[in-house]
Enzyme design. Structure first.
Site, mmCIF file in Angstrom:
data_model
loop_
_atom_site.group_PDB
_atom_site.id
_atom_site.type_symbol
_atom_site.label_atom_id
_atom_site.label_comp_id
_atom_site.label_asym_id
_atom_site.label_seq_id
_atom_site.Cartn_x
_atom_site.Cartn_y
_atom_site.Cartn_z
ATOM 1 N N CYS A 78 0.898 -1.193 -0.177
ATOM 2 C CA CYS A 78 -0.018 0.102 0.043
ATOM 3 C C CYS A 78 0.879 1.299 -0.007
ATOM 4 O O CYS A 78 1.783 1.440 0.698
ATOM 5 C CB CYS A 78 -0.983 -0.027 1.174
ATOM 6 S SG CYS A 78 -2.385 -1.081 1.142
ATOM 7 N N CYS A 159 -3.444 0.113 -3.269
ATOM 8 C CA CYS A 159 -4.047 0.403 -2.025
ATOM 9 C C CYS A 159 -3.443 1.709 -1.281
ATOM 10 O O CYS A 159 -2.258 2.110 -1.683
ATOM 11 C CB CYS A 159 -4.170 -0.718 -1.151
ATOM 12 S SG CYS A 159 -2.627 -1.525 -0.967
#
Ligand code: N1C
Length: 241
Positions: A78, A159
């Site tokens: 992420c 993400c």
């Protein structure tokens, strides 16, 4: 008859298949996966080839690339994805320095295909080294469908904060028709979008974070409940990701 043959050979407006296409894929696959766990490069090259060989180069589908996508699945941590539009060289220069950030070309799938051209014929297992269709010839061509589905898969997997490097020397830094605007943005499931708008050292910027194209981008991001941020920068050194 001579004219007909000439026309047949010259039918598409894009460059033909890159010479030694399969060998190049294999070489890239081996060099990319040298230090990582079991990756079957022979299988990967076969899956790539099977996506377009023996097929009409104007009737390629995303499903044709499904086996290749499965074999090259990678997940990126992420906050570590860098998207770009009209700033390819800059984006790659940046991820070269910052080994923990990834563009699609830093992932195996993008690395394999970057800069290459490929297409086949409906009725033969040969590749067309003379010419390949561009988007102008037909949309569902092997190269365009590949980048669309590869970009979609890459963006879907992102993400956290997603970074995107846009070109502030263009009048529309955010272009809805680019792969970023048309494909990636709409498939993002990330929580935030950080735009880095790169300008020339000198000269007037053509577009800025307060311009209308970025405002449009912001409204799309907000509609997807993503936090939005935009920063005008004059050098990659100002990019603090
Ligand atoms: O159309 P773009 O840029 O906005 O596409 C860039 C965007 C990036 O974030 C990438 O994740 O889409 C992905 N991508 C590639 O990684 C890529 N590598 C090479 C999209 N296209 C890519 N190419 C080729 O460049 C491909 O042939 C495509 O048509 C161009 C897009 O470049 P762009 O317009 O500057």
């Amino acid at each position: 008859v001579g004219l007909w043959i000439y026309w047949k050979a010259q039918s598409w407006s894009g460059p033909g298949t890159t010479p030694y296409f399969l060998e190049e894929l294999e070489k890239r696959c081996f060099s990319y996966t040298r230090d990582i766990s079991p990756v079957d490069c022979t299988k990967i090259v076969e899956a790539f080839e099977n996506a377009f060989i023996f097929k009409d180069p104007c009737k390629i589908t995303e499903e044709d690339y499904e086996p290749l996508l499965k074999l090259t699945k990678q997940s990126i941590p992420c906050g570590k994805v860098l998207l770009w539009s009209k700033t390819k060289a800059m984006a790659h220069r940046f991820t070269q320095q910052r080994q923990d950030l990834f563009t699609l070309e830093d992932a195996l799938l993008g690395y394999l295909a970057d800069g290459l051209s490929w297409c086949g014929f409906p009725d033969s297992n040969a590749m067309n080294y003379q010419s390949c269709p561009t988007r102008g010839d037909c949309k569902e061509n092997p190269v365009s469908v590949f980048w669309d589905v590869a970009s979609k898969t890459f963006a879907q997997g992102a993400c956290g904060v997603v970074n995107v490097l846009l070109n502030g020397t263009r009048s529309n830094a955010f272009d809805e028709n680019s792969t970023f605007g048309r494909v990636e943005l709409h498939t993002l499931k990330a929580s935030a979008l950080h735009v880095w708008l790169l300008h020339d050292q000198e000269g007037e910027p053509s577009d800025t974070c307060s311009g209308s194209s970025i405002a449009h981008l912001e409204s799309i991001a907000s509609g997807k409940s993503m936090t939005f941020n935009c920063q005008d920068i004059k050098s990659l050194d100002e990019m603090r990701v």
